[in-house]
Design an enzyme around this catalytic site. Structure first.
Site, PDB file in Angstrom:
ATOM      1  N   LYS A  54     -17.540 -16.611   3.018  1.00 12.08           N
ATOM      2  CA  LYS A  54     -18.982 -16.507   3.235  1.00 12.08           C
ATOM      3  C   LYS A  54     -19.762 -15.977   2.050  1.00 12.08           C
ATOM      4  O   LYS A  54     -19.279 -15.144   1.292  1.00 12.08           O
ATOM      5  CB  LYS A  54     -19.227 -15.568   4.415  1.00 12.08           C
ATOM      6  CG  LYS A  54     -18.737 -16.136   5.724  1.00 12.08           C
ATOM      7  CD  LYS A  54     -19.024 -15.189   6.854  1.00 12.08           C
ATOM      8  CE  LYS A  54     -18.709 -15.842   8.197  1.00 12.08           C
ATOM      9  NZ  LYS A  54     -18.972 -14.905   9.292  1.00 12.08           N
ATOM     10  N   GLY A 103     -12.532  -4.304   0.957  1.00  8.75           N
ATOM     11  CA  GLY A 103     -13.914  -3.867   1.181  1.00  8.75           C
ATOM     12  C   GLY A 103     -14.350  -2.831   0.161  1.00  8.75           C
ATOM     13  O   GLY A 103     -15.455  -2.890  -0.385  1.00  8.75           O
ATOM     14  N   ARG A 134       0.821  -1.219   0.000  1.00 11.78           N
ATOM     15  CA  ARG A 134       0.000   0.000   0.000  1.00 11.78           C
ATOM     16  C   ARG A 134       0.853   1.267   0.000  1.00 11.78           C
ATOM     17  O   ARG A 134       0.453   2.274  -0.602  1.00 11.78           O
ATOM     18  CB  ARG A 134      -0.945  -0.013   1.197  1.00 11.78           C
ATOM     19  CG  ARG A 134      -2.085  -0.988   0.980  1.00 11.78           C
ATOM     20  CD  ARG A 134      -2.989  -1.056   2.161  1.00 11.78           C
ATOM     21  NE  ARG A 134      -4.291  -1.594   1.763  1.00 11.78           N
ATOM     22  CZ  ARG A 134      -5.230  -1.937   2.617  1.00 11.78           C
ATOM     23  NH1 ARG A 134      -5.039  -1.805   3.911  1.00 11.78           N
ATOM     24  NH2 ARG A 134      -6.381  -2.413   2.184  1.00 11.78           N
TER      25      ARG A 134
HETATM   26  P1  AMP Z   1     -13.246 -13.659   2.577  1.00 17.23           P
HETATM   27  O1  AMP Z   1     -12.696 -12.690   3.569  1.00 17.23           O
HETATM   28  O2  AMP Z   1     -14.729 -13.860   2.691  1.00 17.23           O
HETATM   29  O3  AMP Z   1     -12.778 -13.384   1.164  1.00 17.23           O
HETATM   30  O4  AMP Z   1     -12.660 -15.077   2.994  1.00 17.23           O
HETATM   31  C1  AMP Z   1     -11.296 -15.414   2.882  1.00 17.23           C
HETATM   32  C2  AMP Z   1     -11.045 -16.628   3.722  1.00 17.23           C
HETATM   33  O5  AMP Z   1     -11.855 -17.671   3.280  1.00 17.23           O
HETATM   34  C3  AMP Z   1      -9.625 -17.127   3.652  1.00 17.23           C
HETATM   35  O6  AMP Z   1      -9.027 -16.930   4.902  1.00 17.23           O
HETATM   36  C4  AMP Z   1      -9.788 -18.615   3.346  1.00 17.23           C
HETATM   37  O7  AMP Z   1      -8.987 -19.439   4.156  1.00 17.23           O
HETATM   38  C5  AMP Z   1     -11.225 -18.866   3.647  1.00 17.23           C
HETATM   39  N1  AMP Z   1     -11.769 -20.010   2.906  1.00 17.23           N
HETATM   40  C6  AMP Z   1     -11.738 -20.192   1.579  1.00 17.23           C
HETATM   41  N2  AMP Z   1     -12.258 -21.382   1.258  1.00 17.23           N
HETATM   42  C7  AMP Z   1     -12.651 -21.979   2.402  1.00 17.23           C
HETATM   43  C8  AMP Z   1     -13.260 -23.234   2.730  1.00 17.23           C
HETATM   44  N3  AMP Z   1     -13.575 -24.119   1.782  1.00 17.23           N
HETATM   45  N4  AMP Z   1     -13.508 -23.502   4.024  1.00 17.23           N
HETATM   46  C9  AMP Z   1     -13.171 -22.614   4.977  1.00 17.23           C
HETATM   47  N5  AMP Z   1     -12.601 -21.409   4.737  1.00 17.23           N
HETATM   48  C10 AMP Z   1     -12.342 -21.099   3.460  1.00 17.23           C
END
Ligand code: AMP
Length: 395
Positions: A198, A375, A36
């Site tokens: 999620k 974000g 950054r």
């Molecule tokens: P986000 O902040 O929603 O983009 O989520 C990113 C996180 O999702 C990372 O830390 C990954 O380790 C986690 N992640 C990705 N795939 C999976 C999965 N199949 N099960 C659990 N966590 C996951």
């Protein structure tokens, strides 16, 4: 872009107040990822080339919640920036008041100074007008280059812009150009990839993208929730029970634009050395097991969907890429994006974990654009107006 930028204003002899995003990961007092800071350096170099009286930089770092926390001091960022721009960068121990005034007054002509963490004051996140005025009085003109904070209406980006003439820095301009243009007038085929933990945080972006893309490829933990919504037993996989209903609605309305993994890499524990195997999308996940990555057939199919695309946007890893055993899907897609960049596609990585993954794969510099804001880039992709951008002067 219809906003004025740093190139449209006269900076000579002026105190130029710049909101940068130096919210960098720290390991003790050392910066573990300076991306950054590096991304803001061209704006600062440009301002310096316009003979300003002074360049006054401000940023937040972490979440000190209105209190002075030594471990969240921005001090380490000053020498880091100094090394990048080849100029002395001084540091002021407070972003307002006598300490800031005195340090700025002592600057040589054209000097650069970084102010201490704006979030050491509660007025920052409250967008308190009185606090914003105290920041604003340090400068004659305001440049916002903090894309990573543009989705927040805080004093140092929005409040200050209500007091001073406010224009975009070069990084902010570049982020908007890539992310907004991809959505407004994408070259087709336009393919988006969404992953991460999620569904719930990404419902709006799924909706916005489905209206624009030719294909939406889903991976990561998010895919589990879609599978569970289809009635599949996902056993110990990360599934968001409260998002099942919305996942069902999305599946019902998306048609064949939305694609789910064809196979998954499952493990018997959330651990780097867990036993693992690959199952197909029709198979239930056995009791005690969980899905942690996309499988080889999905890597193949998603790679084929990306081939020949003209615009690709990616947000969120395909699996738990922090563990090498479950990083294959994420790294393979990063590689596929790099290949398509070389083939002339515009490839955009939407910040956060996918940017970190591209960096880890050593492929970040082979993308058209890697956003500095997780974000903020998601909200831009949702088609939202970001407060830190909305408040800037129109051209
Ligand atoms: P986000 O902040 O929603 O983009 O989520 C990113 C996180 O999702 C990372 O830390 C990954 O380790 C986690 N992640 C990705 N795939 C999976 C999965 N199949 N099960 C659990 N966590 C996951």
């Amino acid at each position: 872009m219809n906003k004025m930028t740093v190139r449209d204003v006269d900076l000579e002899g002026r105190r130029v107040l710049v909101r940068v995003d130096f919210n960098v990961p720290l390991d003790g007092a050392s910066i573990s990822d300076d991306t950054r800071i590096r991304a803001a350096a061209p704006t600062i170099a440009y301002i310096l080339s316009r003979q300003p009286r002074a360049v006054i930089l401000m940023s937040h770092l972490g979440r000190p919640k209105g209190e002075r926390k030594a471990e969240l001091s921005l001090a380490p960022a000053a020498p880091a920036l100094s090394a990048m721009i080849g100029e002395e960068v001084r540091f002021a121990p407070n972003c307002i008041g006598e300490e800031a005034w005195a340090a700025i007054a002592a600057l040589p002509e054209g000097g650069v100074i970084l102010l201490e963490n704006t979030r050491f004051h509660g007025g920052e996140t409250q967008n308190d007008p009185a606090f914003a005025r105290r920041l604003a009085e340090l400068g004659d003109i305001f440049i916002n280059d903090a894309f990573g904070a543009a989705h927040r209406a805080h004093a140092s980006n929005v409040g200050v812009a209500n007091v001073l003439t406010a224009v975009a820095g070069l990084l902010l301009e570049k982020e908007i150009d890539y992310l907004a243009t991809a959505l407004e007038e994408p070259q087709r085929p336009f393919v988006a990839i969404l992953g991460g933990a999620k569904v719930s945080g990404k419902i709006e972006v799924i909706g916005a993208l489905l209206g624009k893309v030719d294909h939406l490829l889903i991976g990561g933990g998010m895919a589990n929730t879609f599978f569970a919504a289809q009635g599949r037993d996902m056993a110990d996989s990360l599934v968001e029970a409260e998002a099942l209903e919305i996942a069902r609605d999305i599946l019902a309305s998306a048609g064949d634009k939305l694609r789910l993994p064809l196979d998954q890499r499952i493990a018997d524990a959330f651990e780097p050395n867990a036993n693992q195997r690959v199952i197909g999308a029709a198979d239930d996940v056995p009791a005690g097991w969980q899905s942690l990555d996309i499988g080889p057939a999905t890597i193949e199919a998603y790679g084929a969907a990306l081939r020949g695309a003209r615009t690709i946007v990616w947000n969120g890893p395909m699996g738990v890429f922090e563990m090498p055993a479950f990083a294959k899907g994420t790294f393979a897609l990063a590689k596929a994006l790099a290949t398509e960049t070389a083939n002339g596609a515009t490839t955009i990585i939407g910040g956060g974990d996918s940017a970190a993954a591209a960096e880890q794969a050593g492929l970040a510099d082979q993308m058209s654009h890697v956003s500095t804001g997780g974000g903020a880039s998601l909200e831009l992709l949702e088609g939202k107006a970001l407060p830190g951008i909305a408040v800037l002067a129109e051209r």
